[in-house]
Design a protein around this motif. Structure first.
Motif, short mmCIF file in Angstrom:
data_model
loop_
_atom_site.label_atom_id
_atom_site.label_comp_id
_atom_site.label_asym_id
_atom_site.label_seq_id
_atom_site.Cartn_x
_atom_site.Cartn_y
_atom_site.Cartn_z
N ARG A 16 0.67 -1.18 -0.07
CA ARG A 16 -0.06 0.08 0.02
C ARG A 16 0.95 1.30 -0.09
O ARG A 16 1.93 1.21 0.69
CB ARG A 16 -0.78 -0.05 1.14
N VAL A 17 0.42 2.33 -0.68
CA VAL A 17 1.13 3.50 -0.69
C VAL A 17 0.06 4.57 -0.19
O VAL A 17 -0.99 4.63 -0.70
CB VAL A 17 1.63 3.84 -2.11
N GLU A 18 0.20 5.28 0.65
CA GLU A 18 -0.42 6.41 1.22
C GLU A 18 0.32 7.93 1.24
O GLU A 18 1.19 8.06 1.64
CB GLU A 18 -1.03 5.94 2.73
N PHE A 19 -0.55 8.70 1.03
CA PHE A 19 -0.37 10.37 1.12
C PHE A 19 -1.41 10.79 1.90
O PHE A 19 -2.56 10.91 1.42
CB PHE A 19 -0.02 10.82 -0.28
N ASP A 20 -0.79 11.53 2.85
CA ASP A 20 -1.69 12.39 3.73
C ASP A 20 -1.09 13.74 3.87
O ASP A 20 0.04 14.06 4.28
CB ASP A 20 -1.85 11.87 5.08
N THR A 21 -2.16 14.82 3.82
CA THR A 21 -1.53 16.27 4.09
C THR A 21 -2.86 16.95 4.81
O THR A 21 -3.87 16.67 4.51
CB THR A 21 -1.19 16.94 2.71
N GLN A 22 -2.30 17.60 5.82
CA GLN A 22 -3.18 18.26 6.37
C GLN A 22 -2.69 19.52 6.95
O GLN A 22 -1.67 19.50 7.13
CB GLN A 22 -3.59 17.34 7.91
N ALA A 23 -3.53 20.55 7.19
CA ALA A 23 -3.31 22.09 7.46
C ALA A 23 -4.23 22.56 8.51
O ALA A 23 -5.66 22.19 8.20
CB ALA A 23 -3.22 22.85 6.22
#
Length: 312
Positions: A217-224
Protein backbone atom coordinates in the motif's frame (compact mmCIF):
# COMPACT_ATOMS: atom_id res chain seq x y z
CA UNK A 1 15.04 11.08 11.16
CA UNK A 2 15.76 14.78 10.50
CA UNK A 3 19.22 16.10 9.69
CA UNK A 4 20.54 19.05 11.68
CA UNK A 5 23.02 21.71 10.64
CA UNK A 6 26.57 20.48 10.18
CA UNK A 7 25.41 17.05 9.04
CA UNK A 8 24.67 15.81 12.55
CA UNK A 9 21.99 13.14 12.53
CA UNK A 10 19.17 13.68 14.99
CA UNK A 11 16.37 11.41 16.18
CA UNK A 12 12.62 11.86 16.09
CA UNK A 13 9.54 9.86 16.85
CA UNK A 14 5.80 10.14 16.34
CA UNK A 15 3.20 7.90 17.95
CA UNK A 16 -0.46 8.15 16.94
CA UNK A 17 -2.97 5.82 18.57
CA UNK A 18 -6.72 5.99 17.92
CA UNK A 19 -9.26 3.51 19.27
CA UNK A 20 -13.01 3.45 18.75
CA UNK A 21 -14.64 2.75 22.12
CA UNK A 22 -18.28 2.79 21.07
CA UNK A 23 -20.32 2.97 17.85
CA UNK A 24 -24.06 3.14 17.25
CA UNK A 25 -25.97 3.41 13.95
CA UNK A 26 -26.04 6.89 12.45
CA UNK A 27 -29.20 8.83 13.39
CA UNK A 28 -29.47 6.90 16.66
CA UNK A 29 -28.31 8.36 19.94
CA UNK A 30 -26.90 11.71 20.92
CA UNK A 31 -23.45 10.63 19.67
CA UNK A 32 -22.76 7.77 17.26
CA UNK A 33 -19.03 7.36 18.03
CA UNK A 34 -16.79 7.66 21.07
CA UNK A 35 -13.06 7.61 20.27
CA UNK A 36 -9.91 7.60 22.37
CA UNK A 37 -6.84 9.33 20.95
CA UNK A 38 -3.17 9.66 21.89
CA UNK A 39 -0.49 11.58 20.00
CA UNK A 40 3.20 12.07 20.81
CA UNK A 41 5.45 14.18 18.57
CA UNK A 42 9.04 14.56 19.79
CA UNK A 43 12.49 15.07 18.25
CA UNK A 44 15.98 16.02 19.40
CA UNK A 45 16.71 18.64 16.74
CA UNK A 46 15.33 22.10 17.54
CA UNK A 47 13.21 22.91 14.49
CA UNK A 48 11.99 19.33 14.16
CA UNK A 49 10.71 19.09 17.75
CA UNK A 50 7.02 19.93 18.14
CA UNK A 51 7.20 19.10 21.90
CA UNK A 52 3.60 17.93 21.57
CA UNK A 53 1.66 15.44 23.70
CA UNK A 54 -2.10 15.05 23.46
CA UNK A 55 -4.55 12.55 24.95
CA UNK A 56 -8.32 12.69 25.16
CA UNK A 57 -11.82 11.46 24.36
CA UNK A 58 -13.84 12.51 21.31
CA UNK A 59 -17.63 12.29 20.97
CA UNK A 60 -18.83 12.40 17.35
CA UNK A 61 -22.28 13.00 15.86
CA UNK A 62 -22.74 12.29 12.14
CA UNK A 63 -25.29 14.09 9.97
CA UNK A 64 -25.79 12.52 6.54
CA UNK A 65 -26.56 14.64 3.50
CA UNK A 66 -29.03 13.41 0.81
CA UNK A 67 -30.84 11.25 3.37
CA UNK A 68 -33.88 10.64 1.14
CA UNK A 69 -31.70 8.86 -1.44
CA UNK A 70 -29.82 6.86 1.19
CA UNK A 71 -33.01 5.72 2.95
CA UNK A 72 -34.65 4.75 -0.35
CA UNK A 73 -31.68 2.57 -1.39
CA UNK A 74 -31.40 1.05 2.09
CA UNK A 75 -35.10 0.12 2.16
CA UNK A 76 -34.87 -1.38 -1.34
CA UNK A 77 -31.90 -3.54 -0.33
CA UNK A 78 -33.61 -4.66 2.88
CA UNK A 79 -36.77 -5.67 0.99
CA UNK A 80 -34.88 -7.71 -1.62
CA UNK A 81 -34.91 -11.48 -0.88
CA UNK A 82 -31.55 -13.15 -0.27
CA UNK A 83 -30.17 -14.60 -3.50
CA UNK A 84 -32.30 -12.43 -5.78
CA UNK A 85 -30.66 -11.46 -9.08
CA UNK A 86 -32.11 -7.95 -9.07
CA UNK A 87 -32.78 -5.39 -6.36
CA UNK A 88 -36.37 -4.36 -5.67
CA UNK A 89 -37.51 -0.89 -6.66
CA UNK A 90 -37.77 1.72 -3.93
CA UNK A 91 -41.14 2.28 -2.26
CA UNK A 92 -41.29 5.90 -3.37
CA UNK A 93 -39.77 7.88 -6.21
CA UNK A 94 -36.66 9.98 -5.60
CA UNK A 95 -35.82 13.17 -7.47
CA UNK A 96 -32.53 12.97 -9.40
CA UNK A 97 -30.20 15.67 -10.68
CA UNK A 98 -31.45 15.05 -14.23
CA UNK A 99 -34.86 16.34 -13.16
CA UNK A 100 -36.62 12.98 -13.33
CA UNK A 101 -38.10 10.97 -10.46
CA UNK A 102 -37.04 7.33 -10.26
CA UNK A 103 -37.64 4.21 -8.17
CA UNK A 104 -34.68 2.38 -9.73
CA UNK A 105 -32.08 1.89 -6.94
CA UNK A 106 -29.20 1.70 -9.45
CA UNK A 107 -30.10 5.10 -10.90
CA UNK A 108 -30.40 6.53 -7.39
CA UNK A 109 -26.98 5.13 -6.40
CA UNK A 110 -25.44 6.55 -9.58
CA UNK A 111 -26.95 9.95 -8.77
CA UNK A 112 -25.77 9.72 -5.16
CA UNK A 113 -22.20 9.07 -6.31
CA UNK A 114 -22.17 12.46 -8.04
CA UNK A 115 -22.60 14.30 -4.73
CA UNK A 116 -19.21 15.62 -3.60
CA UNK A 117 -19.81 16.11 0.12
CA UNK A 118 -21.64 13.29 1.86
CA UNK A 119 -21.75 14.03 5.59
CA UNK A 120 -21.12 16.50 8.40
CA UNK A 121 -19.28 15.53 11.59
CA UNK A 122 -19.85 17.43 14.81
CA UNK A 123 -16.94 16.52 17.09
CA UNK A 124 -16.70 17.31 20.79
CA UNK A 125 -13.50 16.37 22.59
CA UNK A 126 -11.95 16.80 26.02
CA UNK A 127 -8.17 16.57 25.92
CA UNK A 128 -4.97 17.13 27.84
CA UNK A 129 -2.14 18.99 26.08
CA UNK A 130 1.39 18.58 27.39
CA UNK A 131 4.90 19.80 26.61
CA UNK A 132 7.28 16.86 26.20
CA UNK A 133 10.43 17.88 28.04
CA UNK A 134 12.72 14.97 28.86
CA UNK A 135 10.56 12.29 30.49
CA UNK A 136 7.87 14.78 31.53
CA UNK A 137 4.70 15.78 29.66
CA UNK A 138 3.55 18.33 32.22
CA UNK A 139 6.19 21.07 32.07
CA UNK A 140 3.54 23.19 30.33
CA UNK A 141 0.07 21.63 30.33
CA UNK A 142 -3.47 22.59 29.35
CA UNK A 143 -6.93 21.07 29.75
CA UNK A 144 -8.97 21.84 26.62
CA UNK A 145 -12.49 21.42 25.26
CA UNK A 146 -12.33 21.06 21.46
CA UNK A 147 -15.44 21.39 19.28
CA UNK A 148 -15.36 21.39 15.48
CA UNK A 149 -17.42 20.76 12.36
CA UNK A 150 -16.02 18.59 9.55
CA UNK A 151 -17.58 18.36 6.09
CA UNK A 152 -16.46 15.12 4.43
CA UNK A 153 -16.56 13.34 1.11
CA UNK A 154 -16.98 9.60 0.79
CA UNK A 155 -13.90 7.54 -0.05
CA UNK A 156 -13.92 8.00 -3.82
CA UNK A 157 -12.44 5.26 -5.97
CA UNK A 158 -9.50 5.70 -8.35
CA UNK A 159 -9.15 3.50 -11.41
CA UNK A 160 -10.44 -0.03 -10.90
CA UNK A 161 -10.94 0.49 -7.16
CA UNK A 162 -7.19 -0.03 -6.65
CA UNK A 163 -7.12 3.20 -4.70
CA UNK A 164 -9.29 5.94 -3.29
CA UNK A 165 -9.12 9.46 -1.96
CA UNK A 166 -10.95 11.40 0.72
CA UNK A 167 -11.23 15.07 1.64
CA UNK A 168 -12.33 16.66 4.91
CA UNK A 169 -12.86 20.38 5.46
CA UNK A 170 -13.01 21.99 8.89
CA UNK A 171 -14.84 25.29 8.31
CA UNK A 172 -14.73 26.28 11.97
CA UNK A 173 -13.75 24.93 15.35
CA UNK A 174 -13.20 26.29 18.84
CA UNK A 175 -10.74 25.31 21.55
CA UNK A 176 -11.41 26.63 25.03
CA UNK A 177 -9.65 25.60 28.20
CA UNK A 178 -7.38 26.34 31.10
CA UNK A 179 -3.63 26.35 31.61
CA UNK A 180 -2.82 23.94 34.44
CA UNK A 181 0.91 24.58 34.73
CA UNK A 182 3.85 26.46 33.24
CA UNK A 183 7.06 25.54 35.02
CA UNK A 184 8.99 27.83 32.64
CA UNK A 185 7.04 30.96 33.60
CA UNK A 186 5.18 30.76 36.92
CA UNK A 187 3.94 34.34 36.55
CA UNK A 188 1.91 33.33 33.48
CA UNK A 189 0.16 30.11 34.45
CA UNK A 190 -3.34 29.07 35.52
CA UNK A 191 -5.21 31.23 33.02
CA UNK A 192 -7.98 30.65 30.48
CA UNK A 193 -7.40 29.75 26.82
CA UNK A 194 -9.51 30.55 23.75
CA UNK A 195 -8.78 29.67 20.12
CA UNK A 196 -10.63 29.57 16.80
CA UNK A 197 -9.43 27.15 14.13
CA UNK A 198 -10.03 26.10 10.55
CA UNK A 199 -8.36 23.45 8.41
CA UNK A 200 -8.50 20.63 5.88
CA UNK A 201 -7.26 17.05 5.42
CA UNK A 202 -6.62 15.24 2.13
CA UNK A 203 -5.84 11.50 1.94
CA UNK A 204 -4.84 9.42 -1.08
CA UNK A 205 -4.42 5.65 -0.81
CA UNK A 206 -3.35 3.06 -3.37
CA UNK A 207 -3.43 -0.64 -2.51
CA UNK A 208 -2.10 -3.58 -4.49
CA UNK A 209 -4.67 -5.97 -5.96
CA UNK A 210 -2.62 -8.87 -4.57
CA UNK A 211 -2.42 -8.62 -0.73
CA UNK A 212 0.86 -10.58 -0.84
CA UNK A 213 2.59 -8.02 -3.07
CA UNK A 214 5.89 -6.66 -1.80
CA UNK A 215 4.59 -3.08 -2.05
CA UNK A 216 1.22 -3.56 -0.38
CA UNK A 217 0.00 0.00 0.00
CA UNK A 218 1.02 3.60 -0.68
CA UNK A 219 -0.56 6.41 1.33
CA UNK A 220 -0.28 10.17 1.05
CA UNK A 221 -1.80 12.41 3.71
CA UNK A 222 -1.60 16.17 3.99
CA UNK A 223 -3.29 18.28 6.63
CA UNK A 224 -3.32 21.95 7.52
CA UNK A 225 -4.86 23.78 10.45
CA UNK A 226 -4.71 27.42 11.49
CA UNK A 227 -5.37 28.34 15.11
CA UNK A 228 -6.12 31.94 15.98
CA UNK A 229 -5.24 32.55 19.62
CA UNK A 230 -7.78 34.95 21.08
CA UNK A 231 -5.88 35.19 24.37
CA UNK A 232 -2.13 35.37 24.87
CA UNK A 233 -0.43 32.01 25.38
CA UNK A 234 3.12 31.05 26.24
CA UNK A 235 5.32 30.42 23.20
CA UNK A 236 8.68 28.63 23.10
CA UNK A 237 11.75 30.88 23.01
CA UNK A 238 14.57 29.23 21.03
CA UNK A 239 17.24 31.31 22.80
CA UNK A 240 16.34 30.38 26.38
CA UNK A 241 14.74 27.02 25.42
CA UNK A 242 11.73 27.88 27.57
CA UNK A 243 8.09 28.78 26.96
CA UNK A 244 8.35 32.35 28.24
CA UNK A 245 7.16 34.46 25.29
CA UNK A 246 3.55 35.70 25.24
CA UNK A 247 1.77 35.85 21.89
CA UNK A 248 -1.67 35.72 20.31
CA UNK A 249 -2.91 35.64 16.72
CA UNK A 250 -2.44 32.98 14.02
CA UNK A 251 -0.42 29.80 14.56
CA UNK A 252 -0.60 27.40 11.62
CA UNK A 253 0.48 23.78 11.25
CA UNK A 254 1.08 21.94 7.95
CA UNK A 255 2.06 18.27 7.82
CA UNK A 256 2.45 15.93 4.83
CA UNK A 257 3.40 12.25 4.97
CA UNK A 258 4.10 9.72 2.22
CA UNK A 259 4.11 6.10 3.40
CA UNK A 260 5.18 2.94 1.58
CA UNK A 261 3.85 -0.16 3.38
CA UNK A 262 5.29 -3.55 2.53
CA UNK A 263 3.44 -6.87 2.58
CA UNK A 264 2.28 -9.43 3.06
CA UNK A 265 0.07 -8.13 5.82
CA UNK A 266 0.41 -9.97 9.14
CA UNK A 267 -2.10 -10.19 12.02
CA UNK A 268 0.03 -7.59 13.82
CA UNK A 269 0.18 -5.15 10.91
CA UNK A 270 2.71 -3.94 8.35
CA UNK A 271 6.05 -2.18 8.32
CA UNK A 272 7.12 0.50 5.90
CA UNK A 273 8.97 3.72 5.22
CA UNK A 274 7.58 7.20 5.83
CA UNK A 275 8.81 10.46 4.32
CA UNK A 276 7.35 13.56 5.92
CA UNK A 277 7.41 17.33 6.02
CA UNK A 278 6.09 19.63 8.71
CA UNK A 279 6.05 23.34 9.30
CA UNK A 280 4.43 25.55 11.91
CA UNK A 281 3.44 25.50 15.57
CA UNK A 282 1.52 23.09 17.83
CA UNK A 283 0.22 23.71 21.35
CA UNK A 284 0.92 23.89 24.20
CA UNK A 285 4.33 25.62 23.74
CA UNK A 286 4.24 26.44 20.00
CA UNK A 287 7.85 25.51 19.24
CA UNK A 288 8.41 26.41 15.57
CA UNK A 289 8.98 23.43 13.25
CA UNK A 290 10.39 23.28 9.73
CA UNK A 291 11.77 19.86 8.88
CA UNK A 292 11.84 16.95 6.47
CA UNK A 293 12.16 13.49 7.99
CA UNK A 294 12.38 9.90 6.88
CA UNK A 295 12.10 6.76 8.96
CA UNK A 296 10.51 3.40 9.58
CA UNK A 297 6.81 3.11 10.35
CA UNK A 298 4.70 0.31 11.81
CA UNK A 299 0.98 0.29 11.17
CA UNK A 300 -1.32 -1.94 13.20
CA UNK A 301 -3.74 -4.25 11.41
CA UNK A 302 -6.88 -2.33 12.40
CA UNK A 303 -5.59 0.83 10.67
CA UNK A 304 -6.26 -0.62 7.21
CA UNK A 305 -9.44 0.94 5.79
CA UNK A 306 -9.08 -0.57 2.33
CA UNK A 307 -12.08 -2.89 2.84
CA UNK A 308 -14.50 -0.11 3.64
CA UNK A 309 -17.29 0.53 1.14
CA UNK A 310 -16.20 3.14 -1.37
CA UNK A 311 -18.18 4.99 -4.03
CA UNK A 312 -16.74 6.38 -7.25
Amino acid sequence: MPTAKGGKTEGSGEIVFNQNLSSTPVEQGFFDQINFGLKIDKATEAKADARHFEVGLQFRKTFLFHQAKIRAVRDALNSTPTGALTVNDTNTGVGLKTGITSQDPLLIINDLQKDFFRSLYFDNAFKFEGDINGFSVGNVSNLVYDAQFQVTTVARGIGKQAGFWNFRWIPVGIEAGYNLKNADDKSNEKHSLARIKTGAVFSLIYRASDPNSFLNRVEFDTQAVNRFLLRRENVFDEKTKKAILLEKGSKYWVQSDLKFLFGPKTPMGMVGIKVGFRRGWLPPVYAFNKAFNIGLVFESANKDTSKEIKLK
